[in-house]
Design an enzyme around this catalytic site. Structure first.
Site, PDB file in Angstrom:
ATOM      1  N   ALA A 242       0.805  -1.233   0.000  1.00  0.00           N
ATOM      2  CA  ALA A 242       0.000   0.000   0.000  1.00  0.00           C
ATOM      3  C   ALA A 242       0.835   1.278   0.000  1.00  0.00           C
ATOM      4  O   ALA A 242       0.274   2.372  -0.007  1.00  0.00           O
ATOM      5  CB  ALA A 242      -1.024   0.043   1.132  1.00  0.00           C
ATOM      6  N   ALA A 243       2.169   1.164  -0.036  1.00  0.00           N
ATOM      7  CA  ALA A 243       2.994   2.392  -0.123  1.00  0.00           C
ATOM      8  C   ALA A 243       2.668   3.149  -1.413  1.00  0.00           C
ATOM      9  O   ALA A 243       2.570   4.383  -1.417  1.00  0.00           O
ATOM     10  CB  ALA A 243       4.478   2.061  -0.064  1.00  0.00           C
ATOM     11  N   GLY A 244       2.486   2.400  -2.494  1.00  0.00           N
ATOM     12  CA  GLY A 244       2.123   3.037  -3.767  1.00  0.00           C
ATOM     13  C   GLY A 244       0.768   3.726  -3.686  1.00  0.00           C
ATOM     14  O   GLY A 244       0.561   4.792  -4.279  1.00  0.00           O
ATOM     15  N   ASP A 245      -0.169   3.132  -2.957  1.00  0.00           N
ATOM     16  CA  ASP A 245      -1.491   3.756  -2.791  1.00  0.00           C
ATOM     17  C   ASP A 245      -1.388   5.027  -1.940  1.00  0.00           C
ATOM     18  O   ASP A 245      -2.044   6.034  -2.234  1.00  0.00           O
ATOM     19  CB  ASP A 245      -2.474   2.777  -2.135  1.00  0.00           C
ATOM     20  CG  ASP A 245      -2.788   1.592  -3.035  1.00  0.00           C
ATOM     21  OD1 ASP A 245      -2.711   1.749  -4.278  1.00  0.00           O
ATOM     22  OD2 ASP A 245      -3.114   0.512  -2.506  1.00  0.00           O
TER      23      ASP A 245
HETATM   24  P1  ADP Z   1       4.629   0.206  -5.586  1.00  0.00           P
HETATM   25  O1  ADP Z   1       4.431  -0.168  -4.144  1.00  0.00           O
HETATM   26  O2  ADP Z   1       3.383   0.640  -6.274  1.00  0.00           O
HETATM   27  O3  ADP Z   1       5.455  -0.757  -6.371  1.00  0.00           O
HETATM   28  P2  ADP Z   1       6.961   1.834  -4.988  1.00  0.00           P
HETATM   29  O4  ADP Z   1       7.604   0.618  -4.434  1.00  0.00           O
HETATM   30  O5  ADP Z   1       7.690   2.622  -6.021  1.00  0.00           O
HETATM   31  O6  ADP Z   1       5.499   1.554  -5.557  1.00  0.00           O
HETATM   32  O7  ADP Z   1       6.643   2.777  -3.741  1.00  0.00           O
HETATM   33  C1  ADP Z   1       5.842   3.917  -3.846  1.00  0.00           C
HETATM   34  C2  ADP Z   1       6.448   5.058  -3.051  1.00  0.00           C
HETATM   35  O8  ADP Z   1       6.488   4.714  -1.661  1.00  0.00           O
HETATM   36  C3  ADP Z   1       7.880   5.378  -3.438  1.00  0.00           C
HETATM   37  O9  ADP Z   1       7.917   6.326  -4.492  1.00  0.00           O
HETATM   38  C4  ADP Z   1       8.430   5.954  -2.134  1.00  0.00           C
HETATM   39  O10 ADP Z   1       8.063   7.314  -2.029  1.00  0.00           O
HETATM   40  C5  ADP Z   1       7.694   5.169  -1.068  1.00  0.00           C
HETATM   41  N1  ADP Z   1       8.498   4.005  -0.645  1.00  0.00           N
HETATM   42  C6  ADP Z   1       8.310   2.706  -0.980  1.00  0.00           C
HETATM   43  N2  ADP Z   1       9.272   1.913  -0.432  1.00  0.00           N
HETATM   44  C7  ADP Z   1      10.067   2.743   0.298  1.00  0.00           C
HETATM   45  C8  ADP Z   1      11.242   2.561   1.111  1.00  0.00           C
HETATM   46  N3  ADP Z   1      11.799   1.350   1.293  1.00  0.00           N
HETATM   47  N4  ADP Z   1      11.798   3.669   1.681  1.00  0.00           N
HETATM   48  C9  ADP Z   1      11.271   4.888   1.517  1.00  0.00           C
HETATM   49  N5  ADP Z   1      10.165   5.119   0.761  1.00  0.00           N
HETATM   50  C10 ADP Z   1       9.573   4.074   0.154  1.00  0.00           C
END
Ligand code: ADP
Length: 303
Positions: A242-245
């Site tokens: 859910a980080a992407g969300d």
């Molecule tokens: P998805 O989960 O959709 O594949 P990402 O992995 O690129 O997308 O993560 C989305 C956003 O969440 C990133 O652009 C960043 O801002 C944040 N994020 C994700 N993982 C991390 C991490 N390990 N450390 C810091 N920020 C993170």
């Protein structure tokens, strides 16, 4: 004001020491139910980030549907556009083992029935500054909503997840495409590659692209020639589900509050704030339950 047209699922999560092989039964350990679905998650993310947000979607006539509706309403999301359709709500059956390896089966259920949008939905889309859409509901509903947004001057933000090639009919209505590196490659129809090449390929399809880069942050490019990259805050990542969300919801809020991309400095600020939202989500266990509120995003943004 944000409008989201998208999916709502209930995630049924079992933890187990070992994932079963076909035909095998194993005894699991814990069981939790977690509201999910990219649409609902991004609506909750936007509401928690401080925006008025309306959700347009579908749940089934079952207990899960009530859980999903209550969860959206509890986050302050306007659920007048959430309909109840015959049949089951969308669910994801998830098994996770001790090494975080998982098995996931998604049954879209009611999400697959979101085809007929009505005048009230059109009103909600037209009243919004930003329409946020993903690809977990039928494409005709996404295209219909994006068409209304375009006609009303509402910015269309498409998070192209799950990844699939997209018809020109939809791409022509997109103002901002938000993708991770995998989704970028699929949408662009290229084997992958460095971020700059992915951005170039995507700019031939849409006018503005935001590429998320996990712990590396995010990159932006538009047809006016603006290109920039912002780092993510350094955090101890515990669960990036859910980080992407969180990122996409916050990006839509920042875009709406600024009334558009603005100057290079403003684009940078919006992206850094969205990265703070993604990072805040990743540093806590849980998926939608870890979506940060505005104070948490601001705190990590300033840190
Ligand atoms: P998805 O989960 O959709 O594949 P990402 O992995 O690129 O997308 O993560 C989305 C956003 O969440 C990133 O652009 C960043 O801002 C944040 N994020 C994700 N993982 C991390 C991490 N390990 N450390 C810091 N920020 C993170």
């Amino acid at each position: 004001r944000i409008a989201v047209v998208g999916s709502a699922n209930l995630d049924l999560v079992v933890t187990t020491r070992q994932l079963p092989r076909p035909g095998e039964t194993v005894l699991g350990e814990g069981f939790t139910t977690v509201p999910g679905g990219k649409g609902a998650n991004q609506a909750v993310a936007a509401a928690r980030a401080g925006a008025a947000c309306a959700f347009i979607g579908a749940v089934g006539q079952d207990d899960f549907g009530r859980v999903l509706r209550d969860n959206l309403a509890a986050a302050g999301v306007d659920v007048r556009g959430l309909r109840e359709v015959p049949g089951p709500s969308g669910v994801a059956l998830i098994a996770v083992d001790g090494t975080a390896e998982n098995f996931i089966v998604v049954a879209p259920g009611a999400n697959g029935e979101l085809s007929e949008l009505d005048g009230a939905d059109q009103g909600a889309v037209a009243a919004a500054d930003v329409l946020l859409v993903q690809l977990e509901v039928p494409l005709p509903a996404v295209i219909r909503a994006a068409g209304w947004a375009r006609a009303a001057g509402t910015t269309v933000v498409l998070n192209a997840a799950p990844a699939r090639p997209l018809p020109a009919e939809l791409l022509d209505l997109v103002d901002v495409l938000v993708v991770n590196e995998h989704e970028a490659a699929v949408v662009a129809g290229v084997p992958g590659g460095d971020p700059a090449a992915l951005l170039d390929a995507l700019l031939s399809l849409v006018p503005r692209v935001v590429l998320t880069l996990g712990a590396r942050g995010a990159a932006y490019a538009d047809r006016q020639g603006l290109r920039l990259e912002v780092p993510a805050p350094r955090i101890n990542a515990v669960d990036t589900t859910a980080a992407g969300d969180a990122f996409t919801g916050a990006l839509a809020v920042g875009w709406a509050e600024r009334g558009g991309p603005g100057s290079a400095d403003e684009v940078t600020a919006t992206l850094r704030w969205a990265c703070a939202a993604g990072a805040a989500c990743a540093q806590r266990p849980g998926a939608s339950t870890a979506l940060p509120d505005r104070a948490e995003i601001d705190a990590l943004h300033r840190a």
